[in-house]
Enzyme design. Structure first.
Site, PDB file in Angstrom:
ATOM      1  N   GLY A  28       0.817  -1.204   0.000  1.00  0.00           N
ATOM      2  CA  GLY A  28       0.000   0.000   0.000  1.00  0.00           C
ATOM      3  C   GLY A  28       0.852   1.256   0.000  1.00  0.00           C
ATOM      4  N   GLY A  30      -0.233   4.515   0.234  1.00  0.00           N
ATOM      5  CA  GLY A  30      -0.943   5.702   0.706  1.00  0.00           C
ATOM      6  C   GLY A  30      -0.013   6.575   1.528  1.00  0.00           C
ATOM      7  N   GLY A  32       0.754   6.513   4.761  1.00  0.00           N
ATOM      8  CA  GLY A  32       1.619   5.771   5.660  1.00  0.00           C
ATOM      9  C   GLY A  32       2.690   4.978   4.936  1.00  0.00           C
ATOM     10  N   GLU A 187     -17.768  18.896   2.427  1.00  0.00           N
ATOM     11  CA  GLU A 187     -17.042  19.530   1.325  1.00  0.00           C
ATOM     12  C   GLU A 187     -17.719  19.272  -0.018  1.00  0.00           C
ATOM     13  OE1 GLU A 187     -12.651  19.654   3.465  1.00  0.00           O
ATOM     14  OE2 GLU A 187     -13.104  18.017   2.089  1.00  0.00           O
ATOM     15  N   ASP A 317      -4.844   3.757   8.359  1.00  0.00           N
ATOM     16  CA  ASP A 317      -6.265   3.454   8.580  1.00  0.00           C
ATOM     17  C   ASP A 317      -6.518   2.009   8.960  1.00  0.00           C
ATOM     18  OD1 ASP A 317      -6.700   6.056   7.876  1.00  0.00           O
ATOM     19  OD2 ASP A 317      -7.629   5.634   5.935  1.00  0.00           O
ATOM     20  N   GLN A 335      -2.758  12.195   9.079  1.00  0.00           N
ATOM     21  CA  GLN A 335      -1.677  12.450  10.023  1.00  0.00           C
ATOM     22  C   GLN A 335      -1.232  11.226  10.834  1.00  0.00           C
ATOM     23  OE1 GLN A 335       0.631  14.759  10.799  1.00  0.00           O
ATOM     24  NE2 GLN A 335       0.000  15.633   8.851  1.00  0.00           N
TER      25      GLN A 335
END
Length: 453
Positions: A28, A30, A32, A187, A317, A335
């Site tokens: 992954g 992403g 992280g 949003e 996540d 974060q």
């Protein structure tokens, strides 16, 4: 032919066979996973990054792609470009199918990859809470493909609306229902309201946009759960000022692609329901089931080791680090993933040197959300103090933070130029239908045959 492909895959994997160094495989790319890969740059380790896409996606701006504010290319960046100067890293585009923790092998769509340390950073996927009908009919925003599909669907609806004479059918195309009052839902609602006010009336002059309703449904009694009361109330005020109908303390019971039924018995008609109500972890098959907790997240200790393993880690996540302060794990935002990736890189280096690992402690820097041009809310934590602000100043901070956080100078420049142009011209440049979209009116619908010149 199949044997040739398998041979080719194994030959490709042979290029990253172990070279006498500990191999860290990251699944992954992403926030992280990418941060971890960078943290291992100057180490005596062999790093293999595996992802089913060949690019990193800046997810906080996905909604702008969905609402024609940005090109998809502005929020993605190829892994090979980001990590081109990292000599100890190899990237493989593949889908991970299974992990054999006893043999320390990953089974992927291109073959087998051995590891000494495995880091799972697969992030999250949309959580429909078991509602298959909702999953089939609604549109989520968890990938670039989702965002492009939503943009195509929105624009297709208006093209179709020009041909429909029946009032109810017309409203079903013009009305939008958003489920979930978190940052994404807020949003998206704000962005659609800006399109309704500034863009669509110029593009579709034959449509009366007073007929276009934007409805945001939140199961709780406030928006932006996790942010301050001031931020929640101000976001609600801004949305209502923009003409968005906000329904609090409501849950969606069902949606069949046309009718939304709420737990209160209320019914809404729409061809486009945008699901922003929840996410769940995306675990890999092969990890012991008892290590997976509620929400499909791995239980990890303070070193991000998955429960029951010493050389298998999870960050971001997918990881649920249970502490007194975070009894359900850290929030599923960027974060924690970035901070965990950075620290795990340091800890793997420490472990290799025979030094003790450092426990993870989350440094919450706050949260922010934008509701539209010059309107945003921000709860910041700086220097041990909390700062709350709303309005134009919060919006400027939101713009600055997101520009800085984007990966790559080209993307930052493209987004900055796009935002600057849009701010002064009230224009959106990505209003084209290209690729997959949801068919707005089924062929069997009698109203589809009613056409006005």
């Amino acid at each position: 032919m199949k044997q040739q492909l398998m041979r080719s895959s194994m030959e490709e994997l042979a290029k990253i066979e172990q070279v006498g160094k500990p191999r860290v495989v990251i699944v992954g790319g992403g926030f992280g996973g990418l941060e971890l890969a960078k943290a291992l740059r100057d180490t005596n380790m062999q790093v293999v990054l595996v992802d089913k896409q060949n690019y990193h996606t800046f997810q906080p701006l996905m909604y702008q792609v969905a609402t024609a504010g940005l090109e998809a290319s502005a929020i993605i960046s190829p892994f090979r470009k980001i990590l081109k100067d990292q000599d100890n890293l190899s990237f493989r585009m593949a889908e991970v199918l299974h992990v054999d923790t006893a043999a320390q092998v990953l089974k992927t769509s291109i073959g087998l990859i051995h590891y000494d340390h495995l880091v799972i950073a697969t992030g999250a996927t949309t959580n429909y809470f078991g509602d298959e009908e909702m999953a089939r009919h609604s549109v989520a925003i968890k990938s670039v493909e989702d965002a492009v599909e939503l943009r195509n669907t929105v624009l297709s609806n208006f093209e179709k609306a020009l041909q429909v004479g029946d009032r109810e059918q017309l409203n079903s195309l013009l009305d939008f229902v958003i489920v979930g009052g978190g940052p994404t839902g807020v949003e998206v609602a704000g962005a659609l309201s800006e399109l309704r006010k500034h863009i669509f009336p110029k593009d579709y002059r034959d449509i009366d946009f007073r007929e276009m309703d934007i409805c945001l449904i939140q199961s709780g009694d406030s928006l932006l759960k996790g942010m301050s009361k001031e931020a929640s109330e101000k976001a609600l005020e801004y949305l209502q000022e923009f003409g968005v109908k906000v329904l609090l303390d409501r849950r969606v019971k069902s949606y069949d692609g046309y009718t939304v039924t709420l737990n209160t018995g209320e019914k809404l008609i729409t061809r486009t329901l945008i699901w922003a109500a929840g996410v769940a972890g995306a675990p890999i098959e092969g990890i012991r089931p008892e290590s997976i907790r509620k929400g499909n997240r791995y239980t990890v200790n303070v070193y991000n080791q998955i429960a029951g393993y010493t050389n298998v880690y999870a960050i971001g996540d997918i990881a649920a680090m249970i502490t007194e302060e975070y009894p359900e794990g850290h929030p599923m935002v960027a974060q924690p993933a970035i901070q965990q990736g950075k620290l795990l890189g340091e800890n793997l280096t420490r472990q290799l040197a025979g030094e003790p690992m450092r426990p993870f402690r989350y440094h919450d820097q706050g949260a922010m959300a934008t509701i539209g041009r010059n309107h945003a809310v921000a709860d910041l934590k700086l220097g041990g103090k909390e700062w709350k602000t709303q309005g134009f100043f919060a919006w400027l901070m939101w713009v600055f933070v997101h520009l800085i956080a984007l990966v790559g100078f080209r993307n930052r420049l493209a987004v900055f130029m796009n935002w600057t142009t849009s701010y002064f011209s009230q224009e959106r440049g990505s209003r084209y239908i290209l690729g997959k979209r949801r068919e707005p009116v089924p062929a069997e619908d009698p109203a589809a045959s009613k056409v006005v010149a």
